[in-house]
Every structure is written in C-alpha cells, then in structure tokens.
Motif scaffolding. Structure first.
Motif, PDB file in Angstrom:
ATOM      1  N   GLY A  78      32.373  26.779 -35.720  1.00 56.70           N
ATOM      2  CA  GLY A  78      31.224  26.189 -36.401  1.00 56.70           C
ATOM      3  C   GLY A  78      31.547  24.774 -36.823  1.00 56.70           C
ATOM      4  O   GLY A  78      32.727  24.405 -36.890  1.00 56.70           O
ATOM      5  N   SER A  79      30.510  23.945 -37.090  1.00 56.39           N
ATOM      6  CA  SER A  79      30.856  22.596 -37.553  1.00 56.39           C
ATOM      7  C   SER A  79      31.432  22.640 -38.957  1.00 56.39           C
ATOM      8  O   SER A  79      32.103  21.711 -39.388  1.00 56.39           O
ATOM      9  N   ASP A  80      31.195  23.726 -39.672  1.00 50.10           N
ATOM     10  CA  ASP A  80      31.806  23.840 -40.991  1.00 50.10           C
ATOM     11  C   ASP A  80      33.342  23.774 -40.906  1.00 50.10           C
ATOM     12  O   ASP A  80      33.987  23.159 -41.756  1.00 50.10           O
ATOM     13  N   TYR A 105      23.004  18.147 -46.947  1.00 50.05           N
ATOM     14  CA  TYR A 105      23.632  19.430 -46.624  1.00 50.05           C
ATOM     15  C   TYR A 105      24.650  19.818 -47.702  1.00 50.05           C
ATOM     16  O   TYR A 105      25.495  19.016 -48.090  1.00 50.05           O
ATOM     17  N   TYR A 108      29.128  19.676 -47.728  1.00 43.96           N
ATOM     18  CA  TYR A 108      30.039  18.561 -48.041  1.00 43.96           C
ATOM     19  C   TYR A 108      30.558  18.719 -49.469  1.00 43.96           C
ATOM     20  O   TYR A 108      31.744  18.552 -49.735  1.00 43.96           O
ATOM     21  N   CYS A 149      23.959  12.585 -42.807  1.00 40.75           N
ATOM     22  CA  CYS A 149      23.352  13.685 -42.072  1.00 40.75           C
ATOM     23  C   CYS A 149      22.054  13.172 -41.449  1.00 40.75           C
ATOM     24  O   CYS A 149      21.130  12.787 -42.156  1.00 40.75           O
ATOM     25  N   ASN A 153      19.259  17.183 -43.566  1.00 42.72           N
ATOM     26  CA  ASN A 153      18.867  18.478 -44.129  1.00 42.72           C
ATOM     27  C   ASN A 153      18.975  18.323 -45.645  1.00 42.72           C
ATOM     28  O   ASN A 153      20.038  17.914 -46.113  1.00 42.72           O
ATOM     29  N   ASP A 178      26.531  13.698 -39.171  1.00 42.77           N
ATOM     30  CA  ASP A 178      26.289  15.107 -38.896  1.00 42.77           C
ATOM     31  C   ASP A 178      24.969  15.222 -38.137  1.00 42.77           C
ATOM     32  O   ASP A 178      23.894  15.051 -38.700  1.00 42.77           O
ATOM     33  N   ALA A 180      23.574  17.881 -36.598  1.00 47.93           N
ATOM     34  CA  ALA A 180      23.242  19.286 -36.341  1.00 47.93           C
ATOM     35  C   ALA A 180      21.840  19.432 -35.737  1.00 47.93           C
ATOM     36  O   ALA A 180      21.580  20.373 -34.993  1.00 47.93           O
ATOM     37  N   TYR A 181      20.939  18.498 -36.069  1.00 42.47           N
ATOM     38  CA  TYR A 181      19.536  18.620 -35.631  1.00 42.47           C
ATOM     39  C   TYR A 181      19.146  17.587 -34.578  1.00 42.47           C
ATOM     40  O   TYR A 181      17.966  17.369 -34.327  1.00 42.47           O
ATOM     41  N   THR A 205      26.467  20.933 -33.231  1.00 43.59           N
ATOM     42  CA  THR A 205      26.674  22.376 -33.348  1.00 43.59           C
ATOM     43  C   THR A 205      25.820  23.115 -32.316  1.00 43.59           C
ATOM     44  O   THR A 205      24.798  22.586 -31.869  1.00 43.59           O
ATOM     45  N   SER A 207      24.556  25.884 -33.328  1.00 47.26           N
ATOM     46  CA  SER A 207      23.877  26.811 -34.241  1.00 47.26           C
ATOM     47  C   SER A 207      22.364  26.609 -34.343  1.00 47.26           C
ATOM     48  O   SER A 207      21.663  27.504 -34.801  1.00 47.26           O
ATOM     49  N   LYS A 208      21.852  25.460 -33.966  1.00 48.42           N
ATOM     50  CA  LYS A 208      20.431  25.199 -34.196  1.00 48.42           C
ATOM     51  C   LYS A 208      19.666  25.194 -32.877  1.00 48.42           C
ATOM     52  O   LYS A 208      19.208  26.226 -32.444  1.00 48.42           O
ATOM     53  N   ARG A 216      29.378  30.822 -33.643  1.00 46.45           N
ATOM     54  CA  ARG A 216      30.152  29.821 -34.383  1.00 46.45           C
ATOM     55  C   ARG A 216      30.840  28.832 -33.443  1.00 46.45           C
ATOM     56  O   ARG A 216      31.986  29.015 -33.045  1.00 46.45           O
TER      57      ARG A 216
HETATM   58  C1  LIG Z   1      23.092  24.137 -40.020  1.00 52.86           C
HETATM   59  C2  LIG Z   1      23.888  22.900 -40.231  1.00 52.86           C
HETATM   60  C3  LIG Z   1      25.155  22.783 -39.679  1.00 52.86           C
HETATM   61  C4  LIG Z   1      25.706  23.879 -38.823  1.00 52.86           C
HETATM   62  O1  LIG Z   1      26.899  24.325 -39.213  1.00 52.86           O
HETATM   63  P1  LIG Z   1      27.645  25.370 -38.266  1.00 52.86           P
HETATM   64  O2  LIG Z   1      28.869  25.658 -39.065  1.00 52.86           O
HETATM   65  O3  LIG Z   1      27.938  24.681 -36.978  1.00 52.86           O
HETATM   66  O4  LIG Z   1      26.744  26.550 -38.085  1.00 52.86           O
HETATM   67  C5  LIG Z   1      25.851  21.599 -39.866  1.00 52.86           C
HETATM   68  N1  LIG Z   1      25.316  20.577 -40.562  1.00 52.86           N
HETATM   69  C6  LIG Z   1      24.086  20.669 -41.090  1.00 52.86           C
HETATM   70  C7  LIG Z   1      23.514  19.510 -41.792  1.00 52.86           C
HETATM   71  C8  LIG Z   1      23.346  21.837 -40.942  1.00 52.86           C
HETATM   72  O5  LIG Z   1      22.121  21.919 -41.504  1.00 52.86           O
END
Ligand SMILES: *Cc1c(COP(=O)(O)O)cnc(C)c1O
Length: 347
Positions: A78-80, A105, A108, A149, A153, A178, A180-181, A205, A207-208, A216
C-alpha cells in the motif's frame, strides 16, 4: 538547485546496505534451476516460494506505462507503507519535521506521530490551494518532507501546478506528491517531471482507480538515488506473491481499468448535479477524484440519518475548513441512485 540528498538522509541509513535475501540473487522463472537456498518447502502450491523482493515483472510493466526506469520505482504494501518508509529514511525522530497542508489525508499526521516527527501544518486557503509563502516561512533545515496531496483528499481538487513548481524549487527537503486519485483527474501526473526536480517524490496506488484496495500495492516514484535510499530500509518481502500476481494481471489490462474510470467519471458528474438539487446541500465542491465533498446544514445529523438508511458516507465536519461537509464516494449507478433517493427523502 539547492537540493542535497545526502544532507537530508538520516545518518544511520546512509551506512546501511540493503538486506540481501536468498531471492535477491536468483528468482525462480519456472526453469530447471534447483532452489535449495531459502529453506522453503519444495512442494509447489503456487505460494511455497518467497516472492521476488524487487517485483521485477510488475515493475517492468509499470515503468513502461509511466515512461520511467525500473530503478525509479519502489513498491510497497500500500502507499501507506511507502509513506512510512519515507519518514524512516529521512526524518530523525524528535528532531526533524514535516510540513502538511490540512485539510488533507490523515495518514501523514498518523505517521508523524508514530515516527515521533513534528508535523508543521499550514492550512490551505479558501480555494483549497497552498499558501506558498506561509509554507516556506515555517520550513527550516530540519524540514525533511512536504506532503502535497493532488487531487486532495477530502476536498477533491487538484493542487495548482505553478504553486507545486514554486515549492519544488524553493524547498530543501523532499516534496512528496500523493497522486492516489490521479487517474480520475484531468491534470497530468508529476511523474513526467522526475528528471527536472531531484527532490520530487510521486506516490500512487492500486487502491482507488485500479480497484485493488484489498491486495495492498502502493508505488513510489523518484530519482534512482532516492529509490536506492528507500531500498536500504524496505523489508525484503514487503509485497507478497499473490499481490504481485494480481497487480500484474490488472495493470496489464489498462483498457478494463479505463472503462471503469470512465463509468465513475460519468457517475461523478451525475452525482454532482443531483447533490445540487438536495434542499439542505448549500455547496457541492468540484472534484478531480472519485468522491465529492459537499456542504450541508448539519453534517452529523445527515450522516446519522443516512446510516439509519443503511448508507455510510464520510462526515468531514471536524476537519479544518470543512465544517458541515460530507464526503461521498462515487459508487455504482444503483448505489448513487440509492444515495440520492435517501438524501432527497430526508427532512
Ligand atoms: C486512499 C489514499 C491512499 C491509498 O493508500 P493505500 O495504502 O495505497 O491504500 C493514499 N493517499 C491518499 C490521499 C488516499 O486518499
């Protein structure tokens, strides 16, 4: 250019050599080689072998798609995980600081707490854009990371290209964008600018837009020098075999992903229009992501009313600049219809 990677890397990390695992030297490719090096169970079942610690097959496809080299990519759980690795490589606990721009987000802030690194916050302006002068004013020699970001988000807007350029040029630490979107956005990814800015880090990521939150898989893209530092501290098998296989399959079918993204974008437009007709919605913010932020009369009341109807959205009212806002993820056409029907029925 006043960026010096050596200067911002933690002393203990500079001296590290990446852990060399058995699978770093040879990866099973179904050939006739005999692997008696890693104490695995030899009976094949699909996952009896350790995964490739460098995810070479997956990176080859990603690098080609993004127009970069495999050495510009680090993959994580995951990017986390990728974001956490950035803290651990560059931020000395109880000494260094990071800069974030709320409302944004939440991870952080969470990661700064876990890593005992001060989080210097500078609020976005009324248009949810960075105040560049105020940001540079709080930066000092211990400011190692700045998180932007974009699209942001929970606000949904992209961050101004000009402002990001100014921050990249003036900030002496790493600027982490970041994305992600990004797949829902009309803006171009900053990945294409990696060679222009040595302090640029882009995270994405699966994930979206890619619909793979469950496996992940996060990506970090930066100069080969930055990626080499992160490789020193990454757990050797941080991306498991099943994740590598599913990710490879998914990214190898970009048309299928794009089809879903297009459907979501169409639904986003419809949802935006519908939200504007709801009596207690006073503002619907434009979105470059797969969610929409809207201001209502009483977000906590409306949130609870929706839960009573079996619909869970995100109440963002406690976030700065987001009083009485709710964040709606764009769902399937049926889900969005249910949401609008529910909202319209509320009194
Ligand atoms: C959903 C999201 C992620 C995704 O994190 P993962 O760990 O890859 O699922 C990352 N950054 C932002 C801003 C998000 O909203």
């Amino acid at each position: 250019m006043n960026f010096d990677l050596d200067k911002i890397t933690r002393e203990n990390v500079k001296g590290l050599k990446p852990y060399s695992s058995a699978r770093d030297e040879y990866v099973s490719d179904g050939s006739t080689m005999v692997f008696l090096d890693a104490n695995e169970n030899p009976f094949e079942n699909g996952t009896n072998r350790y995964p490739d610690p460098q995810q070479r097959s997956l990176k080859a496809v990603l690098a080609a798609q993004k127009g970069i080299q495999e050495g510009n990519i680090l993959l994580g759980n995951g990017s986390d995980e990728v974001l956490d690795l950035l803290f651990r490589a560059f931020c000395e606990p109880a000494k260094d600081n990071i800069i974030t721009l709320p409302p944004t987000y939440g991870m952080y802030q969470v990661l700064s707490g876990i890593n005992s690194v001060e989080n210097r916050t500078v609020l976005l302006d009324a248009d949810f854009q960075p105040n560049v002068d105020a940001i540079l004013a709080v930066a000092d020699n211990n400011s190692k990371l700045m998180f932007l970001c974009s699209p942001n988000n929970p606000t949904g807007n992209g961050i101004s290209t000009q402002k990001i350029s100014r921050l990249l040029t003036a900030f002496k630490g790493l600027v982490v964008i970041d994305e992600a979107y990004i797949d829902f956005s009309t803006e171009e990814s900053w990945v294409s600018k990696l060679s222009e800015y040595p302090n640029l880090v882009v995270t994405q990521t699966l994930s979206k837009a890619y619909g793979m939150a469950g496996i992940r898989l996060g990506m970090c893209m930066a100069s080969t020098e930055i990626i080499a530092v992160l490789n020193k501290i990454k757990p050797p098998y941080n991306v498991n075999e099943l994740t590598q296989q599913s990710a490879l399959q998914r990214v190898s079918d970009p048309k299928a992903v794009q089809q879903e993204v297009n459907l979501i974008l169409g639904e986003r437009q419809r949802l935006h229009t519908a939200l504007e007709t709801v009596s207690f919605v006073s503002k619907v913010y434009p979105s470059d992501a797969n969610f929409i932020l809207a201001k209502v009369d009483n977000a906590t009341l409306r949130y609870n009313q929706l839960v009573d109807q079996g619909i869970v959205v995100r109440n963002r009212t406690t976030q700065p600049l987001c009083e009485n806002t709710m964040r709606f993820t764009v769902g399937t056409p049926e889900e969005n219809k249910k949401l609008i029907t529910a909202l319209t029925s509320l009194v």
